[in-house]
Design a protein around this motif. Structure first.
Motif, PDB file in Angstrom:
ATOM      1  N   GLY A   1      69.672  64.230 121.179  1.00  0.00           N
ATOM      2  CA  GLY A   1      70.983  64.146 120.541  1.00  0.00           C
ATOM      3  C   GLY A   1      71.682  62.828 120.790  1.00  0.00           C
ATOM      4  O   GLY A   1      72.680  62.518 120.135  1.00  0.00           O
ATOM      5  N   GLY A   2      71.168  62.024 121.726  1.00  0.00           N
ATOM      6  CA  GLY A   2      71.740  60.703 121.971  1.00  0.00           C
ATOM      7  C   GLY A   2      71.020  59.643 121.161  1.00  0.00           C
ATOM      8  O   GLY A   2      70.372  59.932 120.148  1.00  0.00           O
ATOM      9  N   ASP A   3      71.125  58.392 121.590  1.00  0.00           N
ATOM     10  CA  ASP A   3      70.420  57.308 120.909  1.00  0.00           C
ATOM     11  C   ASP A   3      68.921  57.570 120.927  1.00  0.00           C
ATOM     12  O   ASP A   3      68.388  58.116 121.899  1.00  0.00           O
ATOM     13  CB  ASP A   3      70.698  55.968 121.603  1.00  0.00           C
ATOM     14  N   ARG A   4      68.252  57.137 119.889  1.00  0.00           N
ATOM     15  CA  ARG A   4      66.805  57.331 119.848  1.00  0.00           C
ATOM     16  C   ARG A   4      66.133  56.458 120.918  1.00  0.00           C
ATOM     17  O   ARG A   4      66.621  55.356 121.241  1.00  0.00           O
ATOM     18  CB  ARG A   4      66.253  57.058 118.456  1.00  0.00           C
ATOM     19  N   PRO A   5      65.014  56.924 121.484  1.00  0.00           N
ATOM     20  CA  PRO A   5      64.357  56.195 122.580  1.00  0.00           C
ATOM     21  C   PRO A   5      64.023  54.751 122.251  1.00  0.00           C
ATOM     22  O   PRO A   5      64.163  53.873 123.117  1.00  0.00           O
ATOM     23  CB  PRO A   5      63.098  57.029 122.824  1.00  0.00           C
TER      24      PRO A   5
END
Length: 393
Positions: free
Chosen positions: A372-376
């Motif tokens: 749900g956060g920034d993509r890796p």
């Protein structure tokens, strides 16, 4: 200084398809964060080339597995190592990022660090030194400046073991979660009722895995199908082992839906009630997709004996290591028997406290992994750009 500021130069080195996939996503993220003002060179495959890389050599030169493939190709592989290191020393990138395939990329990194110690080197996807050979972390610290970790427990390990800078950027599986609603579409497409229990069977993607696990998985599936009314069985496979899988399921005595391709696999995950899986990255993919699972695995008995003496972790299931508890039941070697697997899977296929607990554990996993956060790939790109000289940052 007159004229336009110099564009940062980042060199990426990937030696096999898994690293090429990560490298392609990293290149896209680097261009996104810099507005395209970045020069990227190095070695990679089709994903990186599609992002604009002019590769030093063809990835097929180094993407080999097992002694039978490696030995005849060894002179060429060693030459590619030398050429890649020579390129880095000659071109002087602001940061060198080695990606996965440690047998190749770490040899390149050592050569570069010896000849050009001023070039900072990042390792994207470190070898699993926390599982065995922990002393290798200290050896890595002599030539690696920063590790970009896929697993959330790795930063603490590398700091404690080797005082090595390590940043958790996230696992690529986070970028490959099932599309919302794809499970219902999958069930409709394959004639599976929305409320039918669906068991995924994932006996591995390697020939030896399928050969060792197929009969155990088949007998387990048959026993469960006899117990649970309306149970549907789905087996995602890949082209190079499909013929083995097709041959195996003929003798199972129960209908099994074979599916192929990444999109079908992800949709099957979204549709599944539970899964029986081989050990490996697939357990993390299942966990992130909220699929309760049981893991079974078998390897050659002699190899198993040797590995058991080297392992320094309490579980082979990555979900358990991330959560630091036995959230997923695992059955290894002689413990991987159909009746035991049935007992473990049965409560995951219906509404039970065990299934509720498993689903709660997988929600914890998603939280810890940063879903749900920034993509890796974006986090990894930031971690690389932080290594640039102050004049370019």
């Amino acid at each position: 200084m007159s004229g336009e500021a110099r564009v940062p130069h980042i060199m990426l080195v990937a030696g096999e398809p898994s690293g090429d996939a990560l490298g392609g996503e990293l290149m896209e993220a680097l261009k996104e964060l810099t507005g395209g003002r970045v020069r990227i060179t190095g070695a990679g495959g089709p994903n990186m080339i599609a992002q604009g890389l002019s590769s030093i050599f063809l990835m097929s030169d180094t993407s080999v597995m097992g002694p039978r493939e490696v030995i005849p190709r060894l002179p060429l592989i060693l030459r590619r190592m030398r050429e890649t290191a020579d390129f880095a020393v000659r071109e002087r990138p602001d940061v060198l990022v080695i990606i996965d395939s440690p047998d190749f990329t770490h040899m390149v990194a050592k050569r570069v660090a010896k000849r050009a110690p001023d070039i900072p080197i990042a390792n994207y996807v470190a070898p699993s030194v926390w599982a065995w050979r922990r002393g290798r972390a200290r050896a890595m610290a002599r030539y690696i400046k920063r590790v970009l970790a896929l697993l959330p427990f790795e930063p603490d390990f590398f700091r404690a073991e080797a005082d090595l800078d390590c940043v958790y950027v996230g696992h690529p599986a986070i970028e490959r979660l099932p599309e919302p609603g794809s499970g219902l579409e999958f069930r409709k497409k394959h004639g599976i009722a929305p409320d039918a229990p669906l068991l995924l069977l994932l006996p591995g993607s390697r020939t030896n895995e399928v050969k060792r696990l197929a009969s155990v998985f088949g007998e387990t599936a048959a026993l469960l199908a006899a117990e649970i009314p309306g149970l549907k069985l789905v087996l995602p496979t890949v082209p190079h082992v499909r013929h083995l899988v097709e041959e195996a399921v003929k003798g199972w005595g129960v209908p099994v839906e074979l599916v192929e391709g990444e999109a079908e696999k992800r949709a099957a995950f979204d549709a599944a009630t539970a899964a029986l899986a081989a050990s490996g990255t697939v357990s993390l993919e299942l966990g992130l997709a909220r699929v309760p699972m049981v893991v079974a695995y078998k390897i050659d008995p002699v190899a198993a004996w040797a590995v058991s003496g080297l392992l320094q972790v309490p579980s082979v299931v990555i979900v358990n290591l991330i959560l630091d508890r036995p959230a997923v039941r695992e059955f290894l070697q002689f413990a991987a028997k159909p009746k035991a697997l049935v007992e473990a899977l049965r409560p995951l296929l219906v509404d039970t406290p065990q299934r509720e607990r498993a689903l709660a554990d997988l929600e914890d996993l998603r939280h810890v992994m940063g879903v749900g956060g920034d993509r890796p790939s974006l986090r990894a790109a930031r971690a690389v750009l932080e290594m640039l000289p102050a004049s370019l940052a």
